[in-house]
Design an enzyme around this catalytic site. Structure first.
Site, mmCIF file in Angstrom:
data_model
loop_
_atom_site.group_PDB
_atom_site.id
_atom_site.type_symbol
_atom_site.label_atom_id
_atom_site.label_comp_id
_atom_site.label_asym_id
_atom_site.label_seq_id
_atom_site.Cartn_x
_atom_site.Cartn_y
_atom_site.Cartn_z
ATOM 1 C CG HIS A 5 0.862 -6.793 2.471
ATOM 2 N ND1 HIS A 5 -0.094 -5.999 1.868
ATOM 3 C CD2 HIS A 5 1.787 -7.063 1.517
ATOM 4 C CE1 HIS A 5 0.243 -5.805 0.604
ATOM 5 N NE2 HIS A 5 1.378 -6.435 0.364
ATOM 6 C CD GLU A 50 -1.354 -9.980 4.555
ATOM 7 O OE1 GLU A 50 -1.305 -9.049 5.393
ATOM 8 O OE2 GLU A 50 -1.851 -9.856 3.416
ATOM 9 C CD GLU A 103 -1.789 -3.733 5.071
ATOM 10 O OE1 GLU A 103 -3.007 -3.501 4.906
ATOM 11 O OE2 GLU A 103 -1.171 -4.628 4.450
ATOM 12 C CG HIS A 158 -1.626 -1.413 1.298
ATOM 13 N ND1 HIS A 158 -2.643 -1.846 0.485
ATOM 14 C CD2 HIS A 158 -1.314 -2.464 2.116
ATOM 15 C CE1 HIS A 158 -2.948 -3.094 0.798
ATOM 16 N NE2 HIS A 158 -2.159 -3.502 1.779
#
Ligand code: ZN
Length: 261
Positions: free
Chosen positions: A143, A225, A88, A51
């Site tokens: 992430h 993640e 995030e 992101h």
């Protein structure tokens, strides 16, 4: 607007510094055998901070579809956030910076897919292309998940075998799995975090065929993640700078284990 779960993927901005890996110097070990002090000299690692902090202000742009080979999907997503508003995107950049430092200390050339120098993105297809163009020996996309409360732990996402359009992962499936397994083991060691309790059957590994950042990669690549931002206990870890340093250490160790074979 609901936060988009992390899932999308994300890829980069190359770092302009061009720190040349210096030739590995040899340090005598107690046994007398030479041990390289820069074990990752000559290796290129691409770090993809998931992101972008600016994505929240550019939803029209990031919602535009891009071609990921097998299908079309959004350029990028906002990513998730903790209840307290720690995003995030901020998390992934912070871990990426810590990771870059650790990898450079080992002699690797490190390329960040982005460093928030652009207003949003890059799109997932470009993120993959950055790793490919760098000729990366390994790519890790960082992430944190946006799953239900009670879902805890980390997981590594491995590329499925896909072929379609510009996507063909046949050559990266096996090495990416090895990279992911090394990463999962090292991440647990460094952080003490357990593998995810909500997918992967306790292995900390998941395989997906819908992520453009993996489908378009031609070099070994996985997503990590690191935890679940929507769970208060995981969020407390993800928000703690000391824990993020452990996370970066675990990722660096995993990449090192993969590249040093
Ligand atoms: Zn994400």
């Amino acid at each position: 607007m609901a936060l988009t779960a992390c899932v999308a993927e994300t890829p980069q901005a190359s770092r302009s510094t061009d720190a040349k890996p210096t030739a590995a110097t040899a340090t005598p070990s107690p046994s007398g055998a030479a041990r390289p002090s820069l074990p990752l000299a000559g290796r290129t690692v691409v770090v993809d901070p998931g992101h972008n902090p600016g994505n929240f202000r550019h939803t029209a742009e990031i919602n535009k579809k891009v071609d990921v080979g097998t299908h079309r999907k959004e350029c990028d997503t906002t990513g998730t956030a903790t209840d307290a508003g720690y995003t995030e995107a901020a998390f992934t950049l912070d871990v990426a910076h810590r990771l870059r430092e650790l990898l450079e200390q080992r002699g690797a050339k490190v390329v960040l897919v982005h460093d928030a120098e652009r207003p949003y993105g890059p799109c997932v297809d470009e993120r993959a292309r950055i790793g490919n163009a760098a000729g990366a020996d390994a790519v890790v996309s960082v992430h944190a998940d946006g799953s239900a409360v009670g879902n805890r732990g980390f997981h590594v996402i491995l590329p499925a075998r896909v072929r379609g359009g510009g996507a063909d992962t046949a050559k990266i499936v096996a090495p990416s799995r090895t990279l992911g397994e090394k990463l999962a083991a090292a991440f647990t060691r460094a952080t003490g975090a357990p593998p995810a309790n909500y997918l992967g059957g306790g292995t900390g590994l998941d395989v997906r065929d819908d992520l453009g950042g993996l489908n378009l990669s031609t070099v070994p690549k996985v997503f990590l993640e690191c935890g679940n931002m929507r769970d208060p206990k995981d969020a407390a870890l993800l928000t703690d700078p000391a824990w993020r340093q452990k996370a970066a250490q675990g990722i660096a160790d995993g990449i090192g284990a993969y590249l040093e074979g």
